[in-house]
Design an enzyme around this catalytic site. Structure first.
Site, mmCIF file in Angstrom:
data_model
loop_
_atom_site.group_PDB
_atom_site.id
_atom_site.type_symbol
_atom_site.label_atom_id
_atom_site.label_comp_id
_atom_site.label_asym_id
_atom_site.label_seq_id
_atom_site.Cartn_x
_atom_site.Cartn_y
_atom_site.Cartn_z
ATOM 1 N N GLU A 171 0.834 -1.199 0.000
ATOM 2 C CA GLU A 171 0.000 0.000 0.000
ATOM 3 C C GLU A 171 0.874 1.256 0.000
ATOM 4 O O GLU A 171 1.881 1.328 0.691
ATOM 5 C CB GLU A 171 -0.932 -0.013 1.205
ATOM 6 C CG GLU A 171 -1.816 -1.260 1.249
ATOM 7 C CD GLU A 171 -2.943 -1.155 2.254
ATOM 8 O OE1 GLU A 171 -3.099 -0.083 2.873
ATOM 9 O OE2 GLU A 171 -3.675 -2.143 2.407
ATOM 10 N N GLU A 193 2.332 0.286 4.017
ATOM 11 C CA GLU A 193 2.445 -1.006 4.685
ATOM 12 C C GLU A 193 2.294 -2.109 3.638
ATOM 13 O O GLU A 193 1.872 -1.852 2.512
ATOM 14 C CB GLU A 193 1.385 -1.173 5.778
ATOM 15 C CG GLU A 193 -0.048 -1.181 5.262
ATOM 16 C CD GLU A 193 -1.080 -1.286 6.367
ATOM 17 O OE1 GLU A 193 -0.685 -1.329 7.544
ATOM 18 O OE2 GLU A 193 -2.279 -1.321 6.054
#
Length: 667
Positions: A296, A309
């Site tokens: 992400e 993350e």
């Protein structure tokens, strides 16, 4: 062809090689829609499945779909779906060869690794090293830096207490993001704009992190204001091969949790997409990742992107990637776990068409864009008759939505050759989705996908608070839409009056007078009362509202939860949610439920003599806006409290919410 197969029920590839042996039996240590999703692919691959469940989930859909099922404990997830000792005992008992579980929230990987080594059980997912490295946001950020992945400025260590959190936040510079090191799914995350919010955010984030993940460690980093949230799907095997399967746009969020996703993104150009994909693959290779995973990123207005993350599991929004690439990600995860190399090269990965996903939740969107709702689904009908629609759900009519688990009802996915087509089908699917018994967020979802800013692609993670600064209020009717609703409601009322005069197609009283052909009604909508004249012409009604005539046509199947109505050539799908003998009726129109009262002209004149029930004075009462568990009480009887002071903390669906006093007074 492996590309996206468009059928009434599914939008992902169904190409399986019966000669490619994988596992005979797989245990699914999960629940809800994701467990059902795994079972569907297992059935097509000829793999028998074992479902685990809590005692309250004994009749859940995933339990009925599986070949075997075993109860592993009471309702709380820590005592059932996260009870690793019980799960490993089920693996031994059922002799499952492989296990699929939500690794982002599991705490006992070392014990599972021991079982894997001693009993030959395969985990459907990446190796333990990758899970631990990427599951820890502090370690994952350091690994990302070493892999030359763009990262957000911040503190790379563990924050010890609230005082240290304030000191670090001042050094980084406000605003900052406080988040759980082991977190995910928006839980354990708080944005702080000053010292006071940092202290409060530290307290709530650490409590949520401990409750959800069994790990209360926190980190702090710079909050990038007004970004987009765009993620890259990666797929890697045990032979050093890794692919990026394009991006997903996930910027429409509330409380840091995604609401609407789509693939591809309207924002990325081919160069930025490739750069993000290559960095995602570099990170996957750096941790020797082998399965499907998601990297992400936050992307600013200049298309600078920063690592957020990596989720080491099958994401909720994976269906949109399956739609535009034609890959079945569950099948790929099972193949990789068995040791097979990837079947595709990067050049083989297409972007075919456009896919949109709406997360349908049992939530009240009029309260903070969605506070949880519980209850039994008294009526439930998925819009699978709409072309190019896929629904991933783990519930059915009669299912209970409880306080113990996530309030998601389903993932509603539509596919089209382009974005406009996919959005139009989503609009139709939302109108045709029947959900009764719990509050739901369909009104919010529909408003988002038809909003001019969303259609233009002008979105960010602040979309909802920017578009609805005073909170979501439902669809605001134009004058034409208001007349359409009034005309439809009046026609529905007359159609019902005419039906009540019939029995098996004949008049109830043989000597009854000839049928009426016109009605004068009074319809109340909101604060307005409107005179409406209705006249019947065959199966159609001519309705006069505001001095304008509208022609309303329908089959008038009043037993159906869905009613297709044509108003002056415009087709609308409406739902009559409820009605009573006093003329009050609730109609879902353009996604929003409107309360109307329909009376005859005489009854409307007499209604002014009816006394109105006085509204309850609730100013001295603190009433929880949602079901949940009281986890902390900050006051005691006799205490003086001021307006805005915290009274207690309610935990609902693993999110903690501070309840405050509405006015100054004594407890």
């Amino acid at each position: 062809s492996r590309w996206c197969l468009i059928t009434a029920h599914k939008l992902y590839s169904s190409v399986y090689d019966p000669n490619e042996k994988t596992f005979e039996k797989l245990l699914i240590a999960n629940r809800g829609e994701i467990a059902c999703r795994v079972i569907k692919t297992c059935k097509k691959m000829g793999i028998k499945t074992v479902a685990i469940h809590s005692d309250v989930d004994a009749n859940a859909v995933h339990v009925k779909m599986a070949d075997e099922s075993v109860c592993v404990g009471p309702a709380p997830t820590s005592k059932s779906y996260l009870n690793m000792d019980a799960i490993m005992e089920v693996i031994r008992k059922t002799r499952a060869q492989a296990v699929s579980l939500n690794v982002s929230i599991c705490c006992s990987f070392l014990s599972f690794l021991s079982l894997k080594a001693s009993e030959g059980v395969t985990f459907i997912g990446p190796d333990t090293h990758a899970i631990q490295a990427m599951g820890d946001k502090i370690e994952s950020k350091l690994l990302a830096k070493n892999a030359k992945v763009n990262t957000i400025p911040g503190f790379d260590g563990v924050v010890k207490d609230a005082d240290e959190a304030v000191r670090i936040a001042r050094e980084i510079g406000y605003p900052v993001m406080i988040k759980a090191s082991a977190g995910g799914g928006g839980k354990g995350m708080r944005i702080a704009w000053d010292d006071e919010e940092t202290r409060e955010g530290f307290r709530f984030s650490s409590q949520e992190a401990a409750s959800s993940f069994g790990d209360d460690r926190l980190l702090i980093e710079k909050f990038i204001d007004n970004p987009r949230h765009i993620e890259i799907q990666v797929l890697a095997d045990k032979h050093g091969n890794a692919l990026w399967l394009n991006e997903r746009e996930c910027s429409i969020q509330r409380r840091n949790q995604k609401v609407v996703e789509e693939a591809p993104s309207t924002f990325l150009d081919p160069e930025t997409r490739r750069a993000m994909g290559e960095q995602a693959v570099a990170l996957a290779k750096a941790v020797k990742y082998s399965s499907a995973g998601t990297v992400e990123f936050l992307v600013d207005s200049s298309k600078n992107f920063y690592f957020l993350e990596m989720n080491t599991r099958l994401q909720v929004e994976h269906p949109v990637t399956e739609c535009i690439t034609g890959l079945d990600l569950v099948q790929e995860m099972i193949r990789v776990a068995k040791g097979y190399p990837l079947r595709h090269k990067q050049a083989d990965i297409p972007i075919n068409g456009w896919a949109v996903e709406c997360r349908v939740y049992a939530e009240d969107p009029y309260k903070s864009f969605g506070l949880p709702s519980i209850g039994k689904l008294s009526q439930y009908q998925e819009p699978l008759h709409v072309p190019s629609v896929r629904v991933d759900s783990g519930i059915q009519q009669g299912s209970d939505i409880s306080i113990y688990y996530d309030p998601m009802i389903s993932k509603l996915i539509t596919y089209g050759s382009n974005r406009a087509e996919a959005l139009k089908r989503m609009e139709e699917a939302l109108d045709n989705y029947v959900i009764r018994g719990v509050a739901h967020n369909i009104s919010l979802l529909r408003e988002v996908i038809v909003h001019p800013r969303f259609i233009k692609g002008d979105i960010s993670t602040k979309f909802l608070p920017e578009v609805y600064p005073d909170g979501f209020k439902g669809h605001k009717l134009t004058d034409l839409e208001r007349r359409e609703l009034l005309a439809t409601a009046a026609s529905l009322y007359v159609a019902e009056q005419l039906r009540s005069q019939q029995f098996l197609g004949t008049p109830r009283i043989p000597i009854a007078k000839s049928k009426r052909s016109s009605w004068e009604l009074s319809v109340q909508l909101g604060d307005g009362i409107y005179p409406v004249a209705v006249s019947k012409d065959g199966s159609s009604f001519s309705v006069e509202v505001d001095g304008m005539k509208l022609n309303v046509t329908s089959e008038w199947n009043l037993a159906s939860p869905l009613l297709s109505v044509t108003i002056d050539g415009t087709q609308r799908t409406i739902q009559r949610i409820s009605r009573n003998a006093s003329g009050e009726t609730n109609i879902q129109f353009l996604g929003t439920v409107y309360k109307l009262q329909i009376l005859t002209k005489v009854a409307a004149e007499l209604s002014k003599y009816m006394p109105e029930k006085a509204a309850e004075d609730t100013s001295s009462i603190l009433r929880s806006p949602m079901p949940g568990t009281v986890v902390a009480v900050s006051v005691k009887p006799g205490d003086m409290v001021s307006e805005g002071q915290e009274i207690c903390v309610i935990e609902a669906m693993k999110m903690q919410n501070s309840m405050i006093a509405a006015k100054t007074g004594k407890v």
